[in-house]
Write an enzyme that holds these catalytic residues in place. Structure first.
Site, PDB file in Angstrom:
ATOM      1  N   ASP A 175      42.142  36.132  44.291  1.00 43.48           N
ATOM      2  CA  ASP A 175      41.610  35.195  43.294  1.00 43.48           C
ATOM      3  C   ASP A 175      42.533  33.988  43.146  1.00 43.48           C
ATOM      4  O   ASP A 175      42.075  32.847  43.017  1.00 43.48           O
ATOM      5  CB  ASP A 175      41.448  35.896  41.939  1.00 43.48           C
ATOM      6  CG  ASP A 175      40.556  37.119  42.029  1.00 43.48           C
ATOM      7  OD1 ASP A 175      39.586  37.085  42.815  1.00 43.48           O
ATOM      8  OD2 ASP A 175      40.828  38.109  41.326  1.00 43.48           O
ATOM      9  N   HIS A 202      39.194  41.524  38.300  1.00 46.73           N
ATOM     10  CA  HIS A 202      39.041  41.173  39.711  1.00 46.73           C
ATOM     11  C   HIS A 202      37.585  41.328  40.165  1.00 46.73           C
ATOM     12  O   HIS A 202      37.297  41.875  41.216  1.00 46.73           O
ATOM     13  CB  HIS A 202      39.965  42.063  40.564  1.00 46.73           C
ATOM     14  CG  HIS A 202      39.965  41.733  42.031  1.00 46.73           C
ATOM     15  ND1 HIS A 202      40.271  40.476  42.520  1.00 46.73           N
ATOM     16  CD2 HIS A 202      39.699  42.498  43.121  1.00 46.73           C
ATOM     17  CE1 HIS A 202      40.192  40.492  43.839  1.00 46.73           C
ATOM     18  NE2 HIS A 202      39.839  41.703  44.233  1.00 46.73           N
TER      19      HIS A 202
END
Length: 339
Positions: A175, A202
């Site tokens: 990310d 996530h």
């Protein structure tokens, strides 16, 4: 003491990027799921890291071939392949860091719950073995859904009496990697100079990039920030669609996993001020696990850092993500506690 000499342009570039050091203590790293789509490139990247002296590659099939292939790369670490559950203990014994990309990809006709149950079961079994054979290792969880697999691992370790919240990490580095790449492109700055914290979880809206804290500062309009946030959250889908449903983000995930493992190794070796974002046990919010900046050290987590100042858009995103993240954490805990 060992000295690593980069003999290729690629190797020299890795050194220039701060990916390594000239000499380092012995460190054993295991990759569980090393024959898979993430595991194979991750194994190669860990072979390139001179902080690794022994590299153990484990999977339920095909690992001897992967290990033989990777072992020919002329870098420091000795590579051994292990295949099948009866060799898992050998793979794990003496490990300093265990990286888990194991699991199955979603197949046609498979529901998300089917996928969850399979991968959660795999993670549960691997973590039971970690508790037995290398209870002091730093565990880097890549297997999805990370928002649930990290709580599963915690519960398994608690039952075994080996849980140390400082040594369990959900790898959310992809990310961060995506946020940096997308921000640099929009802000027209050198991506090597960019830093963007990403907090939350996530998956989907639980991923919250804090572009208000991005450096170098670019003062992008709010519409751009919203578009960058959405693209970061949907990065995995972007890759799946580009691969026409025949694959997912394996190469970029392997890169991100290697970056985070390298940070863990640097922390273990006493390198100061190693800070990365990770999904860990946390008191930053009311949720038991949360991704934020973490200072790494000789015991794993040295300090979980706070969120810092948030924009109104980020504050709104934080409140929106909490119910979904809470549900995912609870799903993992409930699965782990099933008899």
């Amino acid at each position: 003491m060992f000295r690593y000499v980069a003999r290729s342009a690629a190797g020299k570039n890795l050194l220039r990027r701060g990916y390594a050091t000239e000499s380092a203590p012995d460190r054993k790293v295991a990759v569980l799921g090393a024959a898979g789509g993430i595991g194979q490139p991750l194994a190669l990247l860990m072979k390139l890291n001179p902080l690794v002296s022994r590299l153990a590659l484990y999977d339920i099939a095909n690992t001897p071939g992967v290990a033989a292939d990777v072992s020919h790369v002329n870098t420091r670490s000795e590579v051994t392949g292990y295949v099948g559950e009866d060799q898992l203990g050998q793979a794990l014994e003496g490990c300093d860091v265990v990286i888990i990309p194991a699991g199955v990809p979603r197949k046609p006709g498979m529901t998300r719950d089917d996928l969850f149950n399979i991968n959660a079961g795999i993670v549960k079994g691997l973590c039971a073995a970690i508790a037995k054979y290398c209870p002091n290792a730093l565990v880097n969880m890549i297997s999805n859904p990370v928002n649930s697999t990290v709580p599963i691992a915690a519960e398994v370790f608690k039952k075994a009496g080996t849980y140390d919240e400082k040594k369990l990490f959900g790898v959310t580095t992809l990310d961060v990697v995506r946020a940096k790449t997308f921000y640099a492109g929009k802000a027209k700055v050198n991506v090597a100079d960019v830093n963007v914290p990403v907090v939350g979880g996530h998956a989907g809206i639980t991923i919250l990039p804090l572009f208000s804290q991005a450096t170098p500062k670019a003062n992008l309009p709010e519409d751009d920030i919203k578009a960058l946030t959405k693209r970061t959250q949907d990065g995995g889908t972007e890759v799946v669609e580009a691969k026409a449903g025949k694959g997912s983000a394996t190469l970029s995930m392997a890169y991100a996993g290697a970056i985070f493992a390298d940070a863990c190794l640097k922390g273990l070796n006493g390198v100061p001020n190693v800070v990365e974002c990770s999904f860990v046990q946390s008191t930053v919010t009311e949720l038991p696990f949360f991704a934020s900046k973490v200072r790494l050290g000789k015991n794993g987590v040295e300090e979980v850092l706070g969120l810092g100042p948030l924009s109104d858009y980020e504050k709104e995103g934080l409140e929106k993500l909490k119910p979904e993240l809470k549900a995912s954490i609870e799903k993992g805990i409930n699965f782990a506690n099933q008899i």
